[in-house]
Structure formats: structure tokens, C-alpha cells
Design a protein around this motif. Structure first.
Motif, PDB file in Angstrom:
ATOM      1  N   ASP A 158      81.253  17.935 114.908  1.00  0.00           N
ATOM      2  CA  ASP A 158      81.278  17.980 113.450  1.00  0.00           C
ATOM      3  C   ASP A 158      82.403  17.107 112.929  1.00  0.00           C
ATOM      4  O   ASP A 158      83.442  16.959 113.578  1.00  0.00           O
ATOM      5  N   ILE A 159      82.210  16.543 111.743  1.00  0.00           N
ATOM      6  CA  ILE A 159      83.259  15.773 111.094  1.00  0.00           C
ATOM      7  C   ILE A 159      84.022  16.720 110.170  1.00  0.00           C
ATOM      8  O   ILE A 159      83.430  17.415 109.339  1.00  0.00           O
ATOM      9  N   GLY A 160      85.342  16.755 110.343  1.00  0.00           N
ATOM     10  CA  GLY A 160      86.203  17.595 109.528  1.00  0.00           C
ATOM     11  C   GLY A 160      87.362  16.785 108.992  1.00  0.00           C
ATOM     12  O   GLY A 160      87.427  15.572 109.179  1.00  0.00           O
ATOM     13  N   VAL A 161      88.273  17.462 108.332  1.00  0.00           N
ATOM     14  CA  VAL A 161      89.458  16.811 107.764  1.00  0.00           C
ATOM     15  C   VAL A 161      90.660  17.179 108.629  1.00  0.00           C
ATOM     16  O   VAL A 161      90.922  18.361 108.870  1.00  0.00           O
ATOM     17  N   VAL A 162      91.364  16.149 109.094  1.00  0.00           N
ATOM     18  CA  VAL A 162      92.557  16.326 109.928  1.00  0.00           C
ATOM     19  C   VAL A 162      93.706  15.615 109.234  1.00  0.00           C
ATOM     20  O   VAL A 162      93.559  14.472 108.801  1.00  0.00           O
ATOM     21  N   ILE A 163      94.841  16.261 109.122  1.00  0.00           N
ATOM     22  CA  ILE A 163      95.994  15.658 108.450  1.00  0.00           C
ATOM     23  C   ILE A 163      96.650  14.642 109.395  1.00  0.00           C
ATOM     24  O   ILE A 163      97.051  14.977 110.505  1.00  0.00           O
ATOM     25  N   ALA A 164      96.728  13.387 108.935  1.00  0.00           N
ATOM     26  CA  ALA A 164      97.332  12.307 109.721  1.00  0.00           C
ATOM     27  C   ALA A 164      98.857  12.362 109.616  1.00  0.00           C
ATOM     28  O   ALA A 164      99.415  13.066 108.765  1.00  0.00           O
ATOM     29  N   GLU A 165      99.528  11.573 110.453  1.00  0.00           N
ATOM     30  CA  GLU A 165     101.002  11.555 110.481  1.00  0.00           C
ATOM     31  C   GLU A 165     101.601  11.126 109.146  1.00  0.00           C
ATOM     32  O   GLU A 165     102.711  11.508 108.800  1.00  0.00           O
ATOM     33  N   ASN A 166     100.857  10.341 108.349  1.00  0.00           N
ATOM     34  CA  ASN A 166     101.385   9.910 107.047  1.00  0.00           C
ATOM     35  C   ASN A 166     100.968  10.860 105.916  1.00  0.00           C
ATOM     36  O   ASN A 166     101.178  10.560 104.752  1.00  0.00           O
ATOM     37  N   GLY A 167     100.350  11.992 106.268  1.00  0.00           N
ATOM     38  CA  GLY A 167      99.966  12.992 105.268  1.00  0.00           C
ATOM     39  C   GLY A 167      98.570  12.802 104.699  1.00  0.00           C
ATOM     40  O   GLY A 167      98.096  13.640 103.939  1.00  0.00           O
ATOM     41  N   SER A 168      97.890  11.711 105.055  1.00  0.00           N
ATOM     42  CA  SER A 168      96.533  11.498 104.537  1.00  0.00           C
ATOM     43  C   SER A 168      95.564  12.472 105.210  1.00  0.00           C
ATOM     44  O   SER A 168      95.801  12.968 106.308  1.00  0.00           O
ATOM     45  N   ARG A 169      94.466  12.728 104.516  1.00  0.00           N
ATOM     46  CA  ARG A 169      93.449  13.681 104.961  1.00  0.00           C
ATOM     47  C   ARG A 169      92.324  12.903 105.658  1.00  0.00           C
ATOM     48  O   ARG A 169      91.313  12.621 105.059  1.00  0.00           O
ATOM     49  N   ARG A 170      92.555  12.559 106.911  1.00  0.00           N
ATOM     50  CA  ARG A 170      91.672  11.695 107.690  1.00  0.00           C
ATOM     51  C   ARG A 170      90.413  12.451 108.133  1.00  0.00           C
ATOM     52  O   ARG A 170      90.489  13.605 108.532  1.00  0.00           O
ATOM     53  N   LEU A 171      89.246  11.785 108.071  1.00  0.00           N
ATOM     54  CA  LEU A 171      88.030  12.356 108.621  1.00  0.00           C
ATOM     55  C   LEU A 171      87.990  12.069 110.113  1.00  0.00           C
ATOM     56  O   LEU A 171      88.236  10.938 110.553  1.00  0.00           O
ATOM     57  N   ALA A 172      87.695  13.110 110.887  1.00  0.00           N
ATOM     58  CA  ALA A 172      87.713  13.011 112.348  1.00  0.00           C
ATOM     59  C   ALA A 172      86.827  14.114 112.918  1.00  0.00           C
ATOM     60  O   ALA A 172      86.446  15.046 112.208  1.00  0.00           O
ATOM     61  N   ILE A 173      86.525  14.006 114.206  1.00  0.00           N
ATOM     62  CA  ILE A 173      85.810  15.106 114.853  1.00  0.00           C
ATOM     63  C   ILE A 173      86.734  16.311 114.864  1.00  0.00           C
ATOM     64  O   ILE A 173      87.918  16.209 115.188  1.00  0.00           O
ATOM     65  N   SER A 174      86.176  17.450 114.473  1.00  0.00           N
ATOM     66  CA  SER A 174      86.982  18.657 114.287  1.00  0.00           C
ATOM     67  C   SER A 174      86.145  19.896 114.589  1.00  0.00           C
ATOM     68  O   SER A 174      84.916  19.876 114.465  1.00  0.00           O
ATOM     69  N   ASP A 175      86.837  20.981 114.952  1.00  0.00           N
ATOM     70  CA  ASP A 175      86.160  22.264 115.145  1.00  0.00           C
ATOM     71  C   ASP A 175      85.783  22.901 113.813  1.00  0.00           C
ATOM     72  O   ASP A 175      84.964  23.809 113.774  1.00  0.00           O
ATOM     73  N   VAL A 176      86.402  22.431 112.731  1.00  0.00           N
ATOM     74  CA  VAL A 176      86.130  22.974 111.391  1.00  0.00           C
ATOM     75  C   VAL A 176      85.391  21.910 110.584  1.00  0.00           C
ATOM     76  O   VAL A 176      85.980  20.905 110.182  1.00  0.00           O
ATOM     77  N   PRO A 177      84.088  22.086 110.339  1.00  0.00           N
ATOM     78  CA  PRO A 177      83.324  21.076 109.600  1.00  0.00           C
ATOM     79  C   PRO A 177      83.791  20.942 108.152  1.00  0.00           C
ATOM     80  O   PRO A 177      84.219  21.916 107.531  1.00  0.00           O
ATOM     81  N   PHE A 178      83.708  19.729 107.643  1.00  0.00           N
ATOM     82  CA  PHE A 178      83.981  19.409 106.242  1.00  0.00           C
ATOM     83  C   PHE A 178      82.691  19.695 105.485  1.00  0.00           C
ATOM     84  O   PHE A 178      81.705  18.975 105.627  1.00  0.00           O
ATOM     85  N   LYS A 179      82.686  20.762 104.701  1.00  0.00           N
ATOM     86  CA  LYS A 179      81.497  21.166 103.953  1.00  0.00           C
ATOM     87  C   LYS A 179      81.380  20.273 102.726  1.00  0.00           C
ATOM     88  O   LYS A 179      82.285  20.240 101.901  1.00  0.00           O
ATOM     89  N   VAL A 180      80.251  19.537 102.603  1.00  0.00           N
ATOM     90  CA  VAL A 180      80.137  18.518 101.574  1.00  0.00           C
ATOM     91  C   VAL A 180      78.893  18.685 100.710  1.00  0.00           C
ATOM     92  O   VAL A 180      77.952  19.405 101.058  1.00  0.00           O
ATOM     93  N   LYS A 181      78.945  17.973  99.580  1.00  0.00           N
ATOM     94  CA  LYS A 181      77.791  17.832  98.685  1.00  0.00           C
ATOM     95  C   LYS A 181      77.770  16.381  98.236  1.00  0.00           C
ATOM     96  O   LYS A 181      78.747  15.639  98.412  1.00  0.00           O
ATOM     97  N   PHE A 182      76.669  15.966  97.648  1.00  0.00           N
ATOM     98  CA  PHE A 182      76.473  14.562  97.270  1.00  0.00           C
ATOM     99  C   PHE A 182      76.175  14.468  95.791  1.00  0.00           C
ATOM    100  O   PHE A 182      75.365  15.226  95.271  1.00  0.00           O
ATOM    101  N   ARG A 183      76.847  13.537  95.119  1.00  0.00           N
ATOM    102  CA  ARG A 183      76.596  13.307  93.700  1.00  0.00           C
ATOM    103  C   ARG A 183      76.300  11.834  93.488  1.00  0.00           C
ATOM    104  O   ARG A 183      77.012  10.969  94.000  1.00  0.00           O
ATOM    105  N   LYS A 184      75.251  11.541  92.738  1.00  0.00           N
ATOM    106  CA  LYS A 184      74.870  10.165  92.466  1.00  0.00           C
ATOM    107  C   LYS A 184      75.982   9.474  91.704  1.00  0.00           C
ATOM    108  O   LYS A 184      76.540  10.027  90.753  1.00  0.00           O
ATOM    109  N   ALA A 185      76.327   8.256  92.121  1.00  0.00           N
ATOM    110  CA  ALA A 185      77.424   7.504  91.503  1.00  0.00           C
ATOM    111  C   ALA A 185      76.969   6.871  90.188  1.00  0.00           C
ATOM    112  O   ALA A 185      75.811   6.613  89.978  1.00  0.00           O
TER     113      ALA A 185
END
Length: 196
Positions: free
Chosen positions: A169-196
Motif C-alpha cells: 500500500d502507498i502511505g505517507v511517511v515523514i521524510a528527514e526534511n519534514g515533508s510528507r513523502r508517499l512511500a510503501i507503508s503498512d498504513v494506507p493513505f486513504k484518498v478521494k479524487f476531485r476533478k481539477a
């Protein structure tokens, strides 16, 4: 005997053709996600960051990696989804697709999502290759799967019959610089989609 074998052959073909397509993915308005249409990927849970975008998360300015905006009011960058068969107009659950940011960046890169190893983690970056399903582009194929009543992003490509990719699953992992990086994770990033 020949008749029986022909019957079995036609029965097998008929059954394989009659299998239903996976469910279509829907945006927050209930509309079908369409190939080539721009969308924002947004978190289901409010107060935990915004939409998905590109940012520098390493010790250099390029390549840009896929991250979640820090502030929930930020939509991130618009993206398009392109399935293995780009002629298919509707994006379906659990099918391989390229995810591509529809924006320019300061780096010379494709903005196609790609899974790569960085400092012991499987992270998502924005310098992949679109199309050409097979072993050389294995790391560029993602899936959208139903997760409870919403969706999650998954890396587990099936574009190569003999390849054995890492899956997760793709989740959010905090990187060394504090950014919220997307990465493989045990906790999935629950998402929705909105038309741009």
C-alpha cells in the motif's frame, strides 16, 4: 469425442469472456474517473495535510518526489491516470495505470510516478516512464483499490507475467526534511479524487 472437446473449448472461452470488468473508480461527485482528465488526489481525513504534489525531499533539488501538501487547504497538483490500455476511457479498480502530474517543474523530469529505493525505503518519485508495459517499466505502474468506503493507492504491478515486484500500500511517511513523502507503508493513505 471431438464434439465434447469443442464444447469444452467454447465453454472455457465463453466463461473467460463473460467475466465482469472491475468496478469503475468514482470521484467525490460520483462521476467516473476518465483517462486523460485532470484530478486532484486528496486525503479522506481532514487535518492531516492536503493533496498530492511534487517536492524536493532529498539532499538535492532534483529529482522531485511525490508528497502530500502540509496544509489541508492545498489541493496539490492536478494529475491524469492512464491505464495499460490507454484506449479504455474509464479508470477501473485494481488495474495497472500510470499516474502523471499535469504540471511543469523546476527539474527536467517526466512527472510520471515511479517507485524507487531511497535510503532503505520504497518511495514514489516523479521521473518515471509512461506506457510500454513490461519489465523495463515495472516500477511505473500503480493501482487504485477500494478501501473501506473510499480508495487507496497500491503498488503491485501485473504488467509483467514473470516479474516478482515488491507489493504494498502507498502511505505517507515523514521524510528527514519534514515533508510528507508517499512511500510503501503498512498504513494506507486513504484518498478521494476531485476533478481539477
Amino acid at each position: 469425442m471431438k464434439t465434447f472437446i469443442l464444447f469444452l473449448l467454447f465453454s472455457t472461452i465463453s466463461l473467460s469472456l463473460a467475466q465482469p470488468s472491475p468496478d469503475a473508480v468514482r470521484d467525490i461527485d460520483g462521476n467516473l474517473l476518465r483517462t486523460g482528465t485532470k484530478y486532484y488526489i486528496l486525503p479522506v481525513f481532514r487535518g492531516r495535510g492536503g493533496g498530492v504534489t511534487l517536492a524536493a525531499t532529498r539532499n538535492e533539488s532534483c529529482p522531485l518526489d511525490v508528497v502530500q501538501e502540509n496544509f489541508e487547504l492545498e489541493n496539490g497538483l492536478p494529475l491524469t491516470f492512464t491505464p495499460v490500455d490507454p484506449k479504455k476511457g474509464v479508470i477501473r479498480e485494481s488495474t495497472d495505470l500510470n499516474i502523471i502530474f499535469s504540471a511543469s517543474s523546476i527539474c527536467v523530469q517526466s512527472n510520471v510516478w515511479v517507485l524507487e529505493r531511497y535510503e532503505g525505503q520504497w518511495i514514489i518519485s516523479g521521473h518515471g516512464t509512461a506506457g510500454n508495459p513490461g519489465p523495463k517499466t515495472l516500477s511505473n505502474w500503480f493501482k487504485i483499490e477500494k478501501y473501506e468506503s473510499d480508495y487507496k493507492l497500491v503498488f503491485c504491478p501485473t504488467v509483467c507475467d514473470f516479474c516478482k515486484p515488491v507489493c504494498g500500500d502507498i502511505g505517507v511517511v515523514i521524510a528527514e526534511n519534514g515533508s510528507r513523502r508517499l512511500a510503501i507503508s503498512d498504513v494506507p493513505f486513504k484518498v478521494k479524487f476531485r476533478k481539477a
